[in-house]
Design an enzyme around this catalytic site. Structure first.
Site, PDB file in Angstrom:
ATOM      1  N   ARG A  65      -3.041  15.250  -3.586  1.00 33.11           N
ATOM      2  CA  ARG A  65      -1.744  15.611  -2.964  1.00 33.11           C
ATOM      3  C   ARG A  65      -1.457  17.103  -2.859  1.00 33.11           C
ATOM      4  O   ARG A  65      -0.380  17.472  -2.406  1.00 33.11           O
ATOM      5  CB  ARG A  65      -0.580  14.942  -3.693  1.00 33.11           C
ATOM      6  CG  ARG A  65      -0.693  13.431  -3.831  1.00 33.11           C
ATOM      7  CD  ARG A  65      -0.743  12.725  -2.495  1.00 33.11           C
ATOM      8  NE  ARG A  65      -0.599  11.278  -2.655  1.00 33.11           N
ATOM      9  CZ  ARG A  65      -1.145  10.387  -1.843  1.00 33.11           C
ATOM     10  NH1 ARG A  65      -1.872  10.776  -0.805  1.00 33.11           N
ATOM     11  NH2 ARG A  65      -0.958   9.105  -2.031  1.00 33.11           N
ATOM     12  N   ASN A  95      -6.107  13.997   3.267  1.00 33.66           N
ATOM     13  CA  ASN A  95      -4.764  13.758   3.830  1.00 33.66           C
ATOM     14  C   ASN A  95      -3.669  14.473   3.044  1.00 33.66           C
ATOM     15  O   ASN A  95      -2.684  13.898   2.619  1.00 33.66           O
ATOM     16  CB  ASN A  95      -4.473  12.258   3.965  1.00 33.66           C
ATOM     17  CG  ASN A  95      -4.452  11.509   2.646  1.00 33.66           C
ATOM     18  OD1 ASN A  95      -4.963  11.991   1.635  1.00 33.66           O
ATOM     19  ND2 ASN A  95      -3.862  10.335   2.642  1.00 33.66           N
ATOM     20  N   ASP A 153      -9.827   9.461   5.775  1.00 29.09           N
ATOM     21  CA  ASP A 153      -9.272   8.389   4.940  1.00 29.09           C
ATOM     22  C   ASP A 153      -7.755   8.288   5.045  1.00 29.09           C
ATOM     23  O   ASP A 153      -7.042   9.279   5.048  1.00 29.09           O
ATOM     24  CB  ASP A 153      -9.634   8.577   3.471  1.00 29.09           C
ATOM     25  CG  ASP A 153      -9.078   7.431   2.648  1.00 29.09           C
ATOM     26  OD1 ASP A 153      -9.505   6.292   2.886  1.00 29.09           O
ATOM     27  OD2 ASP A 153      -8.186   7.666   1.811  1.00 29.09           O
ATOM     28  N   HIS A 180     -12.605   4.776   6.414  1.00 31.44           N
ATOM     29  CA  HIS A 180     -11.490   3.881   6.081  1.00 31.44           C
ATOM     30  C   HIS A 180     -11.418   2.887   7.228  1.00 31.44           C
ATOM     31  O   HIS A 180     -11.027   3.235   8.339  1.00 31.44           O
ATOM     32  CB  HIS A 180     -10.195   4.705   5.961  1.00 31.44           C
ATOM     33  CG  HIS A 180      -8.970   3.884   5.728  1.00 31.44           C
ATOM     34  ND1 HIS A 180      -8.171   4.038   4.614  1.00 31.44           N
ATOM     35  CD2 HIS A 180      -8.394   2.901   6.453  1.00 31.44           C
ATOM     36  CE1 HIS A 180      -7.164   3.172   4.672  1.00 31.44           C
ATOM     37  NE2 HIS A 180      -7.265   2.483   5.790  1.00 31.44           N
ATOM     38  N   HIS A 233     -13.334   1.808  -0.139  1.00 30.66           N
ATOM     39  CA  HIS A 233     -12.544   0.642  -0.607  1.00 30.66           C
ATOM     40  C   HIS A 233     -12.797  -0.678   0.141  1.00 30.66           C
ATOM     41  O   HIS A 233     -11.932  -1.182   0.836  1.00 30.66           O
ATOM     42  CB  HIS A 233     -11.049   0.960  -0.621  1.00 30.66           C
ATOM     43  CG  HIS A 233     -10.528   1.755   0.558  1.00 30.66           C
ATOM     44  ND1 HIS A 233     -10.750   1.411   1.854  1.00 30.66           N
ATOM     45  CD2 HIS A 233      -9.773   2.875   0.595  1.00 30.66           C
ATOM     46  CE1 HIS A 233     -10.159   2.290   2.638  1.00 30.66           C
ATOM     47  NE2 HIS A 233      -9.557   3.189   1.899  1.00 30.66           N
ATOM     48  N   ASP A 306      -9.484   5.282  -5.636  1.00 33.20           N
ATOM     49  CA  ASP A 306      -8.457   5.478  -4.606  1.00 33.20           C
ATOM     50  C   ASP A 306      -7.108   5.796  -5.260  1.00 33.20           C
ATOM     51  O   ASP A 306      -6.057   5.315  -4.808  1.00 33.20           O
ATOM     52  CB  ASP A 306      -8.334   4.262  -3.668  1.00 33.20           C
ATOM     53  CG  ASP A 306      -7.579   4.603  -2.380  1.00 33.20           C
ATOM     54  OD1 ASP A 306      -7.187   5.777  -2.207  1.00 33.20           O
ATOM     55  OD2 ASP A 306      -7.385   3.699  -1.547  1.00 33.20           O
TER      56      ASP A 306
END
Ligand code: DOR
Ligand code: ZN
Length: 431
Positions: A65, A95, A153, A180, A233, A306
């Site tokens: 983050r 992201n 992702d 993803h 994932h 994740d």
């Protein structure tokens, strides 16, 4: 440099297939020796009786983050939470805000991690500018800045022609593209797995096919281009099957599964707990079973958390509005140990999926206890019972579906570059 002697543990070293009780000496930031009667003069001793001693875990899928969403997590808090879970290296997704799509951002993350994170941090750069799925990023410049892979992702690259070009370029620079896989036009506004649970809850469903059509497409494109595809994932039986068959054909493909997709079904969402909302969603029991089998037979190479922190006020909304994601560093060990307790996988093979395989996939050090290897080590007590309370953990966020539950198995100590960075009785120690 300090010397540390880890005494009397069960050494699990997948790289050499070693599984035996022995002491491990770390010196000068590296593994110095394994055996008995090692010279312990001046060494700090860590008692590992009854514990596993293994190469530190390498997490290929995390969201730290920073920059931009530091109210959820930052590189310091994420790094601390990681070492408390036994992870000595992390790859972090792009992201962020701004998106990690240019070398300056990659550089910033690496720089912050050097100062703030007890775990090694390897940025995964965006595959497309702004994660918009329209224009490719400049891969070689991003790699020169330190990116270890490319991924959008959180978003799926819907344009198949663009995906082909991304794979072609990635092949030239010899790094994996992490995908993803969720076809947006099939997900629509789906928030839980499409099936009896979505019907019962009255929530829009996200079908397994949304993942499977994209895994199939990307396998086909990996075959066409010869690039290294890494499927993030994996959550469905169909995806596991497609990956297994691709591997058998010799396609250059690797894959990961998360602790939650390996152990929780969509039934966990029946009380509308938004901490069970994740993308891709928790699936049916048959899907979970297929993912477990895939991990055991090697179709799925590694466990990746994740780890996706979100603030309390963001998760404290109705199910459809809450953002997807859950935190995973500190619970990964006890949650996934369920497979060992049920005799589905041996401790040595599980460690291979936490450490050795992911280190190989991003071609970074780790995953081995051989002399001279980096002193990245984890000590785990597989039988220790404790109750997980996210408020007592190191992440800034608390969005865990395991909050308040009794856990079996815990990370006791974590060492990075030969330094003790976490001990369960002393907490995170550096920086
Ligand atoms: O559950 C998820 N959370 N899946 C993603 O792909 C993104 C992630 C996030 O960034 O919160
Ligand atoms: Zn994702």
């Amino acid at each position: 440099m300090s010397r540390i002697l880890i005494l009397g543990g069960r050494l699990l070293d997948p790289a050499s297939a070693r599984d035996e009780t022995a002491d491990l000496l770390l010196e000068g930031g590296c593994i110095a020796a394994a055996g008995s009667d090692l010279d312990s003069r001046g060494a700090e001793v860590i008692d590992a009786a009854g514990c596993w001693v293994a190469p530190g875990f390498v997490d290929l899928h995390t969201h730290l983050r920073e920059p931009g969403q530091e109210h959820k997590e930052d590189i310091a808090s994420g790094g601390r939470s990681a070492v408390a879970g036994g992870f000595t290296s992390l790859a972090c997704m792009a992201n962020t805000e701004p998106v990690n799509d240019d070398p300056a951002t990659t550089d910033y993350i690496i720089d912050r991690a050097r100062q703030e994170s007890p775990a090694r941090v390897y940025p995964i750069a965006a595959a497309t500018k702004g994660l918009k799925g329209e224009i490719m990023t400049e891969m070689s410049a991003l790699m020169a800045a330190g990116a270890v892979a490319f991924s959008d992702d959180g978003k799926t690259i819907m344009d198949s022609g663009l995906m082909r070009r991304i794979l072609e370029y990635s092949r030239l620079v010899e790094v994996p593209v992490v995908v993803h896989c969720e076809d947006r036009m099939l997900v629509l506004d789906g928030v839980v797995n499409e099936g009896p649970v979505s019907t019962k809850l009255g929530l829009p469903g996200n079908p397994a096919a949304a993942e499977e059509v994209h895994v199939s497409r990307d396998v086909r494109l990996a075959e066409l281009t010869g690039a290294h595809l890494h499927v993030a994932h994996v959550s469905t039986a169909g995806a596991v099957k497609t990956i297994r068959e691709a591997r058998e054909r010799g396609v250059s493909i690797t894959a990961e599964a998360t602790p939650h997709h390996l152990t929780l079904t969509d039934a966990a969402a029946l009380d509308y707990d938004t901490n069970t909302k994740v993308a891709p969603p928790l699936r049916s029991a048959a899907d979970v079973e297929a993912c477990r089998r895939g991990l055991v037979d090697g179709t799925i190479d590694c466990v990746a958390t994740d780890h996706a922190p979100h603030a309390v006020h963001e998760k404290d909304q109705e199910y459809t509005a809450a953002p997807p994601g859950l935190i995973g560093f500190e619970t990964a060990v006890p949650v996934v140990l369920d497979l060992v307790r049920r005799d589905e996988i041996s401790p040595l093979e599980l460690i291979r999926r936490f450490s050795t395989n992911p280190a190989h996939i991003i071609q970074r050090p780790g995953g081995s206890l051989a002399d001279g290897e980096p002193g990245d080590v984890v000590v785990i007590d597989p039988n220790r019972r404790w109750t997980y309370d996210p408020a007592k953990g190191y992440s800034k966020s608390r969005n865990s579906p395991w909050a308040g539950l009794e856990m079996i198995g815990r990370t006791v100590a974590t060492l990075v570059e030969g330094r003790l960075v976490y001990h369960v009785d002393r907490g995170v120690l550096v920086p």
